[in-house]
Design an enzyme around this catalytic site. Structure first.
Site, PDB file in Angstrom:
ATOM      1  N   ARG A  67       0.600  -1.396   0.067  1.00 17.60           N
ATOM      2  CA  ARG A  67      -0.673  -0.013  -0.364  1.00 17.60           C
ATOM      3  C   ARG A  67       0.899   1.172  -0.436  1.00 17.60           C
ATOM      4  O   ARG A  67       0.700   1.835  -1.008  1.00 17.60           O
ATOM      5  CB  ARG A  67      -1.275  -0.123   1.686  1.00 17.60           C
ATOM      6  CG  ARG A  67      -1.692   0.992   1.303  1.00 17.60           C
ATOM      7  CD  ARG A  67      -3.244   0.714   2.213  1.00 17.60           C
ATOM      8  NE  ARG A  67      -3.368   1.735   2.382  1.00 17.60           N
ATOM      9  CZ  ARG A  67      -4.992   2.388   1.654  1.00 17.60           C
ATOM     10  NH1 ARG A  67      -5.215   1.309   1.252  1.00 17.60           N
ATOM     11  NH2 ARG A  67      -6.273   3.125   2.675  1.00 17.60           N
ATOM     12  N   ASN A  99      -4.456   8.528   3.588  1.00 20.85           N
ATOM     13  CA  ASN A  99      -3.524   7.968   4.309  1.00 20.85           C
ATOM     14  C   ASN A  99      -3.173   8.029   6.079  1.00 20.85           C
ATOM     15  O   ASN A  99      -2.673   7.469   6.458  1.00 20.85           O
ATOM     16  CB  ASN A  99      -1.965   8.810   3.451  1.00 20.85           C
ATOM     17  CG  ASN A  99      -1.927   8.994   1.986  1.00 20.85           C
ATOM     18  OD1 ASN A  99      -1.938   7.565   1.221  1.00 20.85           O
ATOM     19  ND2 ASN A  99      -1.022   9.687   2.021  1.00 20.85           N
ATOM     20  N   HIS A 198      -5.724  -6.374  -2.714  1.00 19.72           N
ATOM     21  CA  HIS A 198      -6.445  -6.091  -1.648  1.00 19.72           C
ATOM     22  C   HIS A 198      -6.837  -7.805  -0.965  1.00 19.72           C
ATOM     23  O   HIS A 198      -7.605  -7.438   0.051  1.00 19.72           O
ATOM     24  CB  HIS A 198      -7.973  -5.531  -2.137  1.00 19.72           C
ATOM     25  CG  HIS A 198      -8.039  -3.794  -2.243  1.00 19.72           C
ATOM     26  ND1 HIS A 198      -9.162  -3.524  -2.888  1.00 19.72           N
ATOM     27  CD2 HIS A 198      -6.858  -3.205  -2.001  1.00 19.72           C
ATOM     28  CE1 HIS A 198      -8.799  -1.749  -3.152  1.00 19.72           C
ATOM     29  NE2 HIS A 198      -7.007  -1.788  -2.139  1.00 19.72           N
TER      30      HIS A 198
END
Length: 335
Positions: A67, A99, A198
């Site tokens: 990520r 973030n 994911h």
């Protein structure tokens, strides 16, 4: 209008600027597989050992690093800007809406950087560290291998504004998601493949609440298993409170990099709206085909994911080749 009718001073300047830009762009040093062969031959070994320790201690560290890399590349290119802390002179990207509560793994990158600075001081950029670490993270949880082109420089800037506008949101519609990937030079196929990361990710309640209290029932098969899954998700994420509660985006094999994420989408049980849109959206004719393909063929998914990760990793910050550096500390520009 012919070419000759456009030979005004303004057009001449425009053509000159395009020519200069294209030639300047071609002068940027290419990324290469053997960039550190002489200057830091142990770079891959050092990164791999640190990643092995991190993933062994907590498999979720793999997803955190992947990520980080993706969020870096979507803002100014893959230049390590996501790692910069706020200072008096610089506003970093860590407080961007996508973030601030979700990006972790910074200390792991710090550890790798410290080891490399001891072995090869001032040689390996933080941007390259992130790229190698993301590849190793995927391998360590069962995913595919790919060669990593290297030679990136670390930026001396960051952009909170671009982080807020460029990064995909968990509740965006399909067309908006696709536009953000296409803006980065990535295709629809790249989008569907990269979101397959994911399969090892975790999501916060605040990001999947709209989905489980929205159209989850409408898209799912309404089997006893899916109803039990939805009930469990609602216990983790109530309508009010618990924003930071987390659950796996792939609840079948959360710590294994495989194609079960796509099988979840085919069942209509994707955790995030933005993910399920790839299969259920009325605009998703092409994305639905790709989801079905990757659900049926894990090898095809692995091959495409590898290619798309290289393509994303090659999104470079042209300014960093001119004004960039190799940071001594990934959190701060050199002084």
């Amino acid at each position: 209008m012919s070419l000759y009718s456009c030979l005004s001073p303004q057009c001449f300047v425009l053509f000159c600027l395009i020519f200069i830009f294209r030639n300047a762009a071609s002068d940027y040093p290419p990324l290469t597989l053997d960039y550190y062969k002489s200057s830091c031959p142990t770079v891959f070994e050092i990164v791999r050992k640190e990643m092995e320790c991190a993933v062994l201690s907590d498999p979720r560290n793999a997803a955190l690093v992947v990520r980080l890399h993706m969020h870096d590349c979507f803002v100014q290119g893959c230049d390590g800007s996501v790692l910069l802390d706020d200072t008096i002179d610089l506003q970093g990207e860590k407080k961007a809406s996508e973030n601030i509560h979700s990006l972790k793994g910074f200390r792991l990158i710090d550890r790798i950087k410290n080891k490399l600075e001891s072995e090869c001081p001032g040689i390996v950029s933080c941007a390259d560290i992130l790229t190698i670490a993301a590849r190793d993270a995927v391998i360590l949880v069962g995913g595919p291998y790919w060669d990593v082109p290297l030679g990136r420089k670390d930026s001396r800037t960051a952009s909170l504004e671009l982080a807020n506008s460029n990064l995909p949101d968990a509740n965006e519609g399909l067309l908006s998601i696709l536009s953000k990937f296409i803006y980065q030079g990535l295709s629809v196929t790249d989008t569907v493949a990269l979101l397959g990361a994911h399969t090892i990710g975790m999501a916060r309640c605040v990001n999947f609440r709209p989905r489980i209290y929205g159209d989850f029932e409408a898209t799912s098969d309404k089997t006893p298993i899916s109803e039990a899954s939805l009930s469990n998700l609602k216990s983790i994420c109530p309508t009010v409170g618990g924003d930071n509660n987390i659950t796996a985006m792939d609840n079948v094999t959360p710590n294994l990099f495989d194609n079960s994420f796509y099988l979840t989408l085919v069942r209509g049980e994707g955790l995030l709206n933005s993910d399920q849109e790839m299969y259920s959206s009325g605009f998703g004719i092409e994305t639905r085909k790709l989801v079905n393909k990757f659900a049926e063929d894990p090898i095809a998914f692995f091959q495409q994911f590898s290619e798309s990760m290289v393509k994303m990793g090659n999104i470079t910050n042209s300014d960093s080749f001119v004004t960039g550096e190799v940071r001594r500390n990934c959190r701060f520009v050199n002084t």
